[in-house]
Design an enzyme around this catalytic site. Structure first.
Site, short mmCIF file in Angstrom:
data_model
loop_
_atom_site.label_atom_id
_atom_site.label_comp_id
_atom_site.label_asym_id
_atom_site.label_seq_id
_atom_site.Cartn_x
_atom_site.Cartn_y
_atom_site.Cartn_z
N GLY A 43 -3.22 4.44 -8.55
CA GLY A 43 -1.65 4.55 -8.90
C GLY A 43 -1.27 6.08 -8.86
CG LEU A 44 2.28 7.76 -7.57
CD1 LEU A 44 3.92 7.53 -7.68
CD2 LEU A 44 1.90 8.90 -6.77
CB SER A 45 -0.23 11.62 -12.09
OG SER A 45 -0.42 12.17 -13.43
N GLY A 48 0.55 4.45 -15.43
CA GLY A 48 0.04 3.45 -16.24
C GLY A 48 -1.40 3.08 -16.23
CE LYS A 49 -4.41 6.29 -12.01
NZ LYS A 49 -3.18 6.97 -12.13
CB SER A 50 -5.78 5.74 -18.20
OG SER A 50 -6.41 6.48 -17.19
CB SER A 117 -8.65 6.43 -5.72
OG SER A 117 -7.88 5.50 -6.32
#
Length: 212
Positions: A43-45, A48-50, A117
């Site tokens: 997903g974009l910066s 909320g990925k991390s 990615s």
């Protein structure tokens, strides 16, 4: 050619032979009472990925599962600290982490990776590194407007000011997944709800013991 760019179709030397361990992947998974898999958060910066991956790992820990989170920033502090943010370096960044994640899966571990990615081809290449069923793409789907409003690291502001180049979503493309195994819309959910959705999908797909 830079040190991290690989020649097309470059193969491993015939002098290098894979060493088979006496303890198998099946043995390790059985001991941990789980099915090892890579949860590939993309997903974009600022999407909320991390944050969500961390919450998922906490839930897995509470269930007694063995997991490890590979975070994009953390990996760039060590293994990939020699890589910049050019397209070629991004490709190599994903190639390296794919191989590391594959080793963790071989250990019987549930692996969570939190990387932008941005390119479909690179994510598909990461999938090919794993055996069938060992890779689940988790799309953290957050509109760029929301990501830019959050801007937890101030990166969008710097990118808009021209202080950062090749920034995904601004002057570098992000290619959204077309058919992710797990699709999380964060705009209408809390972090906890997003994490629970991921874990429920893992249960539904049979990666966690039914007694969990």
């Amino acid at each position: 050619m830079t040190v991290y760019e690989r020649k097309e179709n470059e193969s491993v030397s015939d002098d290098i032979v894979w060493h088979n361990s006496a303890v198998s992947n099946k043995d390790r998974a059985s001991l941990k009472n789980q099915t090892p898999v890579v949860l590939w958060f993309t997903g974009l910066s600022g999407s909320g990925k991390s944050t969500i991956a961390n919450a998922v790992e906490s839930l897995l820990f509470q269930l007694g599962k063995h997991s490890y989170l590979l975070d994009g920033d953390n990996v760039r502090h060590g293994l990939n600290k020699d890589l910049d943010f050019s397209n070629a370096a991004r490709v190599e960044n994903i190639r390296r982490i794919s191989e590391v994640a594959n080793l963790f899966v071989d250990s019987g571990t549930i692996v969570l990776t939190a990387f932008i990615s941005p390119f479909v081809a690179d994510r598909e290449q990461a999938r090919k590194v794993m055996k069938k069923g060992q890779f689940l793409e988790v799309f953290i789907d957050t509109p760029i407007e929301v990501c830019e409003q959050r801007d937890p690291k101030g990166l969008y502001k710097k990118a808009r000011a021209g202080e950062i180049s090749n920034f995904t979503g601004i002057d570098s493309q992000y290619e959204s997944p077309t058919n992710p195994e797990i699709h999380i819309h964060t705009s209408s959910k809390t972090v906890e709800q997003c994490a629970k959705q991921v874990v429920e999908k893992l249960k539904e797909f049979g990666y966690l013991d039914v007694s969990s």
